[in-house]
Design a protein around this motif. Structure first.
Motif, short mmCIF file in Angstrom:
data_model
loop_
_atom_site.label_atom_id
_atom_site.label_comp_id
_atom_site.label_asym_id
_atom_site.label_seq_id
_atom_site.Cartn_x
_atom_site.Cartn_y
_atom_site.Cartn_z
N GLY A 76 0.80 -1.38 -0.15
CA GLY A 76 0.02 0.05 0.07
C GLY A 76 0.96 1.54 0.02
N PHE A 77 1.21 1.72 1.31
CA PHE A 77 2.15 2.94 1.49
C PHE A 77 3.35 2.56 0.77
CE2 PHE A 77 5.35 5.37 3.51
CZ PHE A 77 4.72 6.64 3.35
N VAL A 78 4.09 3.50 -0.20
CA VAL A 78 5.02 2.88 -0.95
C VAL A 78 6.34 3.99 -0.50
CG1 VAL A 78 6.36 2.96 -3.24
CG2 VAL A 78 3.92 2.37 -3.03
N PRO A 79 7.36 3.55 0.43
CA PRO A 79 8.28 4.50 0.70
C PRO A 79 9.36 4.85 -0.56
CG PRO A 79 8.79 2.06 1.56
CD PRO A 79 7.31 2.16 0.67
N VAL A 80 10.20 6.00 -0.10
CA VAL A 80 10.91 6.47 -1.09
C VAL A 80 12.42 6.41 -0.76
CG1 VAL A 80 9.37 7.92 -2.09
CG2 VAL A 80 10.78 8.73 -0.27
N ASN A 81 13.32 6.42 -1.49
CA ASN A 81 14.88 6.06 -1.11
C ASN A 81 15.13 7.45 -0.27
OD1 ASN A 81 15.05 3.58 -2.16
ND2 ASN A 81 15.41 4.50 -4.41
N TYR A 82 16.11 7.31 0.49
CA TYR A 82 16.71 8.30 1.36
C TYR A 82 15.58 9.34 2.32
CZ TYR A 82 20.26 7.43 -2.15
OH TYR A 82 20.91 6.73 -3.01
N ALA A 83 14.59 8.70 2.62
CA ALA A 83 13.77 9.19 3.55
C ALA A 83 14.14 9.58 4.85
CB ALA A 83 12.35 8.39 3.41
N PRO A 84 13.76 10.40 5.47
CA PRO A 84 14.21 11.05 6.81
C PRO A 84 13.91 10.15 7.87
CG PRO A 84 12.11 12.55 6.07
CD PRO A 84 12.60 11.48 4.93
N ILE A 85 12.84 9.34 7.55
CA ILE A 85 12.30 8.39 8.68
C ILE A 85 11.34 7.22 7.86
CG2 ILE A 85 10.06 9.41 8.95
CD1 ILE A 85 10.44 8.76 11.78
N THR A 86 11.27 5.80 8.48
CA THR A 86 10.56 4.74 8.03
C THR A 86 9.34 4.47 8.95
OG1 THR A 86 12.56 3.70 6.87
CG2 THR A 86 10.77 2.31 7.28
N PRO A 87 8.09 4.28 8.25
CA PRO A 87 7.00 4.01 9.00
C PRO A 87 7.37 2.87 10.09
CG PRO A 87 6.45 4.24 7.10
CD PRO A 87 7.76 4.46 6.85
N GLY A 88 6.98 3.09 11.39
CA GLY A 88 7.57 2.13 12.38
C GLY A 88 8.55 2.38 13.37
N ASP A 89 9.55 3.29 12.75
CA ASP A 89 10.60 3.84 13.40
C ASP A 89 10.24 4.29 14.81
OD1 ASP A 89 12.38 2.82 11.25
OD2 ASP A 89 12.93 4.71 10.98
N THR A 90 11.25 4.27 15.90
CA THR A 90 11.26 4.98 16.98
C THR A 90 11.45 6.42 16.67
OG1 THR A 90 13.45 4.33 17.74
CG2 THR A 90 11.58 2.64 18.29
N LEU A 91 11.00 7.19 17.58
CA LEU A 91 10.95 8.68 17.75
C LEU A 91 11.87 9.15 18.85
CD1 LEU A 91 7.35 9.58 16.21
CD2 LEU A 91 9.59 10.10 15.22
N ASP A 92 12.52 10.24 18.65
CA ASP A 92 13.09 11.06 19.84
C ASP A 92 11.99 11.53 20.61
OD1 ASP A 92 15.48 10.16 19.05
OD2 ASP A 92 15.86 11.99 17.91
N VAL A 93 11.71 11.32 22.10
CA VAL A 93 10.57 11.88 22.67
C VAL A 93 11.10 13.20 23.00
CG1 VAL A 93 9.85 9.92 23.47
CG2 VAL A 93 11.76 10.87 24.77
#
Length: 223
Positions: A76-93
């Motif tokens: 479904g969702f199509v990630p692109v190269n060199y993205a600043p983040i990937t779906p599911g990644d942890t975030l800095d709180v």
């Protein structure tokens, strides 16, 4: 589009805490036709296997009946190269993030751009318009805010940073609608922006003023 605070929580067990932008085409009384894209941060131990704060991306074309998923767990969702983040990644709180969702004037697909506080927006990926039936042309419902869930009978977790909407509570700011030329403009206050709280004993939202609002609460509801 919006910029929002990111928080952590130690009070989530089998429920979840989330803050997101929802872009949808919603037909009243026809949940099976709900087309929706939603993006934000999420704490869900039963889903992610930890208590960390994750970058959540989701979509469906029929109210999650048979289509859609979270992050990259289906086609479904199509990630692109060199993205600043990937779906599911942890975030800095305790660091703000900016999310921009818009329908491309070039290809008609729905694009997601992302930035951490102080950085420039960059593309993460896109949802092909072919995924949708009512959302393939336009959205008729946009929502910014937080939500929580818990198992039946268990107290609901805190929302945002657990504070009532005051000076130090969780915030959505720089809210914008996106034009067909992919530029942003601020929404008007009431009646253009309307607030909704499902349980005022545990959560609240402030008035919408100067392109921002505060939200949250300590939770503890069992109904």
């Amino acid at each position: 589009m919006a910029t929002l605070d990111v928080f952590e929580s130690l009070d989530v067990k089998k429920g979840q805490i989330s803050a997101e932008i929802w872009v949808a085409n919603f037909q009243e009384g026809h949940h099976e036709n709900l087309n929706i894209i939603h993006v934000g941060w999420n704490i869900a131990p039963s889903y992610y296997g930890d208590k960390k704060t994750h970058f959540l991306v989701g979509w469906t074309a029929d109210g999650y009946n048979s289509t859609g998923c979270f992050d990259l767990n289906c086609n479904g969702f199509v990630p692109v190269n060199y993205a600043p983040i990937t779906p599911g990644d942890t975030l800095d709180v305790k660091r703000k993030i900016t999310i921009k969702i818009f329908k491309s004037k070039d290809d008609g697909d729905w694009w997601l751009h992302f930035a951490r506080g102080g950085e420039k927006l960059a593309p993460v990926g896109y949802w092909p318009k072919s995924l949708f039936n009512t959302l393939d042309y336009y959205a008729d419902h946009i929502q910014w805010g937080g939500y929580t869930t818990s198992l039946p009978g268990n107290p609901s977790p805190p929302m945002g940073n657990g504070h009532w909407p005051r000076e130090n509570s969780a915030t959505f700011e720089d809210l914008q609608y996106i034009n067909v030329d992919e530029t942003g403009y601020p929404p008007l206050p009431m009646p253009g922006i309307q607030s909704y709280v499902s349980n005022k004993e545990c959560y609240q939202v402030s008035r919408f003023m100067t392109n921002k609002f505060k939200y949250g609460g300590p939770g503890g509801c069992t109904n």
